[in-house]
Enzyme design. Structure first.
Site, PDB file in Angstrom:
ATOM      1  N   LYS A   1      12.547  -4.301  -9.085  1.00 56.89           N
ATOM      2  CA  LYS A   1      11.739  -5.236  -8.311  1.00 56.89           C
ATOM      3  C   LYS A   1      11.452  -6.484  -9.148  1.00 56.89           C
ATOM      4  O   LYS A   1      11.138  -6.382 -10.342  1.00 56.89           O
ATOM      5  CB  LYS A   1      10.432  -4.551  -7.895  1.00 56.89           C
ATOM      6  CG  LYS A   1       9.528  -5.366  -6.995  1.00 56.89           C
ATOM      7  CD  LYS A   1       8.303  -4.529  -6.598  1.00 56.89           C
ATOM      8  CE  LYS A   1       7.345  -5.263  -5.688  1.00 56.89           C
ATOM      9  NZ  LYS A   1       6.190  -4.416  -5.305  1.00 56.89           N
TER      10      LYS A   1
ATOM     11  N   SER B   1       5.347  -3.995  -0.707  1.00 56.25           N
ATOM     12  CA  SER B   1       5.991  -5.216  -1.133  1.00 56.25           C
ATOM     13  C   SER B   1       7.351  -4.985  -1.782  1.00 56.25           C
ATOM     14  O   SER B   1       8.112  -5.921  -1.998  1.00 56.25           O
ATOM     15  CB  SER B   1       5.081  -5.960  -2.109  1.00 56.25           C
ATOM     16  OG  SER B   1       4.858  -5.215  -3.292  1.00 56.25           O
TER      17      SER B   1
ATOM     18  N   SER C   1       2.787  -0.101  -1.973  1.00 51.02           N
ATOM     19  CA  SER C   1       4.082  -0.774  -1.968  1.00 51.02           C
ATOM     20  C   SER C   1       5.234   0.107  -2.426  1.00 51.02           C
ATOM     21  O   SER C   1       6.394  -0.224  -2.183  1.00 51.02           O
ATOM     22  CB  SER C   1       4.024  -2.017  -2.863  1.00 51.02           C
ATOM     23  OG  SER C   1       3.050  -2.919  -2.402  1.00 51.02           O
TER      24      SER C   1
END
Length: 584
Positions: A78, A152, A176
């Site tokens: 990420k 996210s 997330s």
């Protein structure tokens, strides 16, 4: 020659490597072709050059290295986690910087032989649970491109679910690392805070953030977590894992009482189906009032913890507000309204709710929830970005605030073909216990019957810092003790607040005149009694206590000389009531 599996799980790749049917270089060639052909360009923010990836894979050779458990395994990161050689953007181009070194978890995974492919998309500054708040586009659910991927950690989840990598790192502050797993039929491991180092992570809420793992199955997720984990003295929130292995006492799961579904009958039906499957496997499901948990969750976006997001991005907000996603900017700006007084009052409220939440958790072996109560199309989310995003976090927002562990698991599919997911939630450091259950669930194994309590246990009465929700309760739970009941002593006791003890502790003394004092009874496995007693220090000791119903049990007592200097708090009726009372 075997080709790259459609879903390249760790075990599947390792088997092909051991057989000599596939090499890391061959794997990388096929993987890059697959990435180039994948129709959703919003998955990635940046990748290493194809030539560099082929060269790195080629250097591994053709013979697996048994000393490197992730040898030749491709993964994604990420883009709020540092990877040397690629920019960290947090999905905000104006914020981008070039890190000098890998984040600690990335370095550990690379040392184990894993191959970083690139950086994945996210809701900007990891603020959101839907995956649409990025200038790099909105990754889509792999099962239906009209729907959100969840966030996210949007790109990380899609990269794994689409077979573009074997696993991916995400982050989890409010869910997330779990919501995208549920929407894309993945395992999402949300570790105990501090088990994986956050060094090299751009924080969202620094005191709550966890680096998480997306994988195709539980074995893969646990393997990655074990390689990535480790105490890091350079991360102020890192903490060593307990050496004593923990396990669920049984399979009595608390499920939400009257859960809201926001009109999504398909999600409701899928969760009901999963619950029936669990009952068929031998789990006991009991309805639990989640109100204290929902009240805790409200603190995250309607309390002073929003200010942590301002602390992380505040300087950028002051100088580059126009470069931020409008919804993200609005959330970060809210944090500037809170004062230091608000922060302390918020923490007091959180501690109050923590005690109530821990009491709920002590009544079951774990909590079982739908990972998200619904799923939305990208168009729906963009039309109502705040309210729908909030709904996605209904069962995730409270977990890190309460210092609990969680594991998101694939579950029954909805009748419209979309995945649904369930999540198991347990106290801190139950990560491996949850993984053990997750393996059984994915294989739909019959759960072992609850074992009768062994006679070789000691019943102990605790009166102060070892009560549920108190700071030393973990000394019982980590030794496998199980809660029995809350009760009272006979009226022959007095309670005192001892001086100079950390954490604060009471002293209990038998007296001619006293009162019934609140205690809790715990059954401690006999093999761990010695370890527990070793942690009991003067002026406290273990003796015999008389209960209100005439029973005698072992419990905490106090030396007389310490009581002479202490404050008599008998009139409160117990340590919990004394600690909750306003200062006099």
């Amino acid at each position: 020659m075997n080709s790259l599996p459609k879903l390249p799980g760790i075990a599947a790749l390792q088997a092909l490597y051991r057989q000599g049917s596939l090499t890391p270089l061959q794997m990388m060639r096929e993987l890059l072709a697959r990435i180039a052909a994948y129709p959703d360009p919003a998955v990635w923010i940046s990748r290493f050059d194809d030539g560099a990836l082929l060269e790195t894979a080629g250097r591994l050779g053709e013979t697996p290295d048994p000393a490197r458990p992730l040898w030749g395994i491709p993964f994604a990161v990420k883009d709020n986690i540092d990877v040397a050689g690629l920019p960290t953007t947090a999905a905000c181009p104006a914020y981008a910087y070039q890190p000098a070194e890998d984040a600690q978890v990335v370095a550990r995974l690379r040392a184990a032989g894993a191959l970083v492919i690139g950086k994945t998309n996210l809701d900007q500054f990891a603020t959101g649970l839907n995956g649409t708040r990025s200038p790099y586009g909105a990754p889509r659910c792999v099962y239906n491109g009209d729907y959100i991927s969840g966030g996210s950690s949007s790109g990380s989840a899609v990269a794994v679910a689409a077979g573009l990598v074997s696993f991916a790192l995400g982050t989890d502050t409010a869910g997330s690392g779990r919501v995208p797993a549920g929407i894309n039929n993945l395992v999402g491991l949300k570790p105990t805070r501090g088990w994986l180092s956050n060094r090299g992570l751009l924080p969202a809420c620094r005191s709550l953030d966890c680096i998480s793992v997306f994988a195709l199955d539980v074995d893969d997720a646990e393997c990655v977590a074990l390689q990535a984990a480790g105490f890091d003295a350079q991360d102020i929130y890192s903490r060593p894992a307990p050496t004593l292995p923990l396990r669920l006492r049984g399979f009595r799961f608390g499920i939400p009482k009257d859960p809201p579904w926001y009109g999504d009958a398909l999600a409701e039906a899928a969760f009901a189906q999963s619950c029936e499957q669990l009952r068929g496997l031998g789990a006991e499901l009991v309805s639990v009032d989640f109100t204290p948990l929902f009240d805790t969750a409200a603190l995250l976006y309607h309390g002073p913890w929003v200010a942590e997001r301002s602390a992380a991005a505040g300087e950028f907000l002051r100088t580059h507000a126009q470069d931020m996603d409008p919804t993200v900017r609005g959330i970060v700006e809210q944090g500037l309204r809170y004062s230091a007084v608000d922060a302390f009052e918020g923490e007091y409220r959180r501690r109050e709710l923590q005690q109530r939440a821990d009491a709920i958790m002590a009544s079951v072996d774990a909590l079982l929830v739908p990972t998200a109560p619904s799923v939305y199309t990208v168009a729906q989310m963009q039309a109502d970005p705040v309210e729908l995003n909030s709904r996605l976090g209904l069962y995730t927002n409270f977990v890190n605030l309460l210092d609990w562990s969680a594991l998101a698991l694939p579950a029954a599919f909805r009748s419209d073909g979309l995945p649904s997911g369930i999540t198991l939630i347990a106290p801190a450091w139950q990560d491996r216990a949850l993984a053990d259950f997750g393996r059984r669930w994915l294989k739909r194994e019959i759960l072992p019957a609850a074992q009768p309590k062994p006679a070789s246990s000691l019943r102990v009465a605790v009166v102060g810092a070892h009560l549920r929700g108190m700071p030393l309760n973990r000394e019982l739970t980590e030794l496998g003790a199980s809660f029995v009941e809350a009760t009272h002593t006979s009226t022959a006791y007095r309670l005192y607040a001892l001086r100079n003890t950390t954490p604060p502790k009471p002293g209990l003394a038998r007296s001619g005149e006293g009162a019934a004092i609140e205690v809790e009874l715990w059954d401690l496995p006999m093999e761990n009694v010695g370890r527990f007693l070793a942690g009991v220090h003067a002026p406290l000791g273990i003796g015999s206590l008389e209960l209100a119903d005439g029973r005698w049990v072992k419990g905490f007592i106090c030396e007389p000389q310490a009581i002479a200097e202490a404050s008599d708090i008998t009139h409160y009726g117990g340590w919990r009531a004394y600690r909750a009372a306003p200062p006099s």
